[in-house]
Design a protein around this motif. Structure first.
Motif, PDB file in Angstrom:
ATOM      1  N   VAL A  23      27.891   6.226  -6.711  1.00 22.10           N
ATOM      2  CA  VAL A  23      27.490   5.493  -7.920  1.00 22.10           C
ATOM      3  C   VAL A  23      26.698   4.227  -7.590  1.00 22.10           C
ATOM      4  CG1 VAL A  23      28.352   4.246  -9.949  1.00 22.10           C
ATOM      5  CG2 VAL A  23      29.380   6.432  -9.313  1.00 22.10           C
ATOM      6  N   CYS A  24      27.162   3.490  -6.599  1.00 27.03           N
ATOM      7  CA  CYS A  24      26.399   2.285  -6.233  1.00 27.03           C
ATOM      8  C   CYS A  24      26.135   2.301  -4.723  1.00 27.03           C
ATOM      9  CB  CYS A  24      27.097   1.018  -6.721  1.00 27.03           C
ATOM     10  SG  CYS A  24      28.229   0.243  -5.561  1.00 27.03           S
ATOM     11  N   ARG A  26      26.987   0.768  -2.269  1.00 27.84           N
ATOM     12  CA  ARG A  26      28.046   0.578  -1.278  1.00 27.84           C
ATOM     13  C   ARG A  26      28.484   1.909  -0.686  1.00 27.84           C
ATOM     14  NH1 ARG A  26      29.739  -4.512  -0.984  1.00 27.84           N
ATOM     15  NH2 ARG A  26      29.291  -5.702  -2.848  1.00 27.84           N
ATOM     16  N   CYS A  38      35.159  -1.593  -5.948  1.00 27.90           N
ATOM     17  CA  CYS A  38      35.195  -2.099  -7.333  1.00 27.90           C
ATOM     18  C   CYS A  38      36.599  -2.042  -7.935  1.00 27.90           C
ATOM     19  CB  CYS A  38      34.220  -1.318  -8.203  1.00 27.90           C
ATOM     20  SG  CYS A  38      34.526   0.462  -8.185  1.00 27.90           S
ATOM     21  N   ARG A  41      37.799   2.911  -9.113  1.00 27.72           N
ATOM     22  CA  ARG A  41      37.633   4.320  -8.753  1.00 27.72           C
ATOM     23  C   ARG A  41      38.662   4.639  -7.668  1.00 27.72           C
ATOM     24  NH1 ARG A  41      33.202   6.210 -11.241  1.00 27.72           N
ATOM     25  NH2 ARG A  41      31.797   4.594 -12.005  1.00 27.72           N
TER      26      ARG A  41
HETATM   27  S1  SF4 Z   1      33.708   3.017  -5.509  1.00 31.35           S
HETATM   28 FE1  SF4 Z   1      32.860   1.378  -6.776  1.00 31.35          FE
HETATM   29  S2  SF4 Z   1      32.007  -0.101  -5.322  1.00 31.35           S
HETATM   30 FE2  SF4 Z   1      32.345   1.784  -4.203  1.00 31.35          FE
HETATM   31  S3  SF4 Z   1      30.392   2.891  -4.278  1.00 31.35           S
HETATM   32 FE3  SF4 Z   1      31.609   3.594  -6.018  1.00 31.35          FE
HETATM   33  S4  SF4 Z   1      31.022   2.269  -7.728  1.00 31.35           S
HETATM   34 FE4  SF4 Z   1      30.334   1.275  -5.831  1.00 31.35          FE
END
Ligand code: SF4
Length: 349
Positions: A23-24, A26, A38, A41
């Motif tokens: 998703v992001c 990271r 975050c 999740r």
């Molecule tokens: S778990 Fe949260 S911080 Fe990590 S990649 Fe996914 S969205 Fe980004």
């Protein structure tokens, strides 16, 4: 309908029960029973679940100007939705109680359909995903956007730290985004916990190419990201990569969270930043958190006529015709909005 956790929209299994979130940028590798950075999740039996789906920690009604979005549906109200969680750790966060310093997932049960019903009930032009980082509640935002009526808009207020795969999930439904561009690489590392901000720039270009209106905000913090060289570099990047019509907001910092020892940004610094960005060739550059300043308003880049006069978050004058042209010289201005018919704002016709 009760609370339900849903599967993360983009992730992959990496073997041995662990998963990698997509998703992001990271791209957290999350072991079974663990949480991502975050904290919203969780790897549950080899499936990465969103823990904040339908759990609104905030759902207020704001003028869209407060986001800030100045070139999208001016004068409209937006139902503003957030859950807890964030994928950054900004020292100056103004919503740190719900983005960083929260314990346990809290929030009012508010399924996507009810969000849309509430927006309609309160006469909102659309829904804004904001206050915390909408990327961390991507699935909730996605499903709410899918429920959103044809004549209502969907906008994000985001740090832009989002992957291309996640952009693909939201961009078919997203109309506009304000990306908070915080500073240079060192600033991102020192104050936001971001090892490399490059994906933020990539995301802005990608969203722009996909037809999402991109506005950019830069919170100016004295002594941290206010050098002329830095501001010029950011403004130049915006002009060259997103175009000179891109609305840009230089916002005044007020001490908050871990930056209580800093002074508020002098108004003169904001005025200087605006001057630099205009000198670089950006047409629509605004001040933020300086209510009543003339730089809150939109002017025609060709004849300098006052087109949209604002005071704080209110539109108090609107001098364009229905084709979004300057009523003095006819220049087209990039202002619009899905389902936005601001007849009471029109002076021309
Ligand atoms: S778990 Fe949260 S911080 Fe990590 S990649 Fe996914 S969205 Fe980004």
């Amino acid at each position: 309908m009760g609370f339900k956790d849903v599967e993360t929209a983009v992730y992959e299994k990496t073997g041995g029960g662990s998963v990698r979130c997509g998703v992001c940028p990271r791209r957290c590798v999350v072991e079974e029973g663990e949480l991502g950075f975050c904290r919203v999740r969780e790897n549950r039996d080899g499936r990465l679940m969103s823990l904040v789906y339908g759990k609104a920690v905030s759902s207020g009604i704001d003028p869209i100007e407060k986001k800030p979005l100045f070139h999208y549906a001016p004068g409209s109200k937006a139902l503003s939705l957030a859950t807890v969680g964030c994928n950054l750790r900004c020292d100056f966060c103004q919503n740190f109680r719900i983005s960083q310093e929260w314990e346990g997932v809290v929030g009012q049960e508010l399924p996507p359909k009810r969000v849309v019903e509430q927006a309609r009930k309160h006469g909102c032009g659309g829904i804004a995903y904001t206050y915390t980082e909408p990327t961390v509640f991507l699935e909730y935002a996605r499903d709410t956007m899918k429920e959103t009526a044809e004549d209502m808009y969907s906008v994000f207020v985001s740090n832009g730290y989002i992957t291309e795969e996640a952009i693909d999930v939201i961009s078919p439904h997203l109309d506009a985004i304000n990306v908070d561009l915080k500073g240079n690489e060192e600033f991102y590392r020192k104050h936001c916990g971001v090892p490399d901000p490059e994906p933020i720039f990539d995301a802005m270009v990608s969203l722009d190419k996909k037809g999402v209106l991109v506005e950019v905000t830069n919170l100016i913090i004295p002594g941290e990201n206010d050098s002329e060289e830095d501001i010029r570099k950011r403004a130049k990047w915006i002009k060259e990569n997103l175009g000179p019509e891109t609305p840009v907001h230089f916002s005044r910092f007020r001490p908050d969270f871990k930056m209580l020892n800093k002074e508020p940004t002098p108004v003169s610094t904001i005025e200087k930043a605006i001057g630099i960005a205009k000198d670089v060739g950006l047409y629509h550059v605004y001040s933020g958190n300086v209510p009543g300043h003339e730089t809150e308003s939109t002017y025609c880049p060709d004849c300098n006529s006052l087109l949209v006069k604002r005071h704080g978050f209110s539109v108090v004058e609107f001098n364009m015709d229905k084709n979004m042209e300057c009523i003095n010289c006819g220049r087209k201005i990039n202002i619009g909005g899905k389902g936005w018919v601001p007849e009471k704002l029109f002076k021309g016709s």
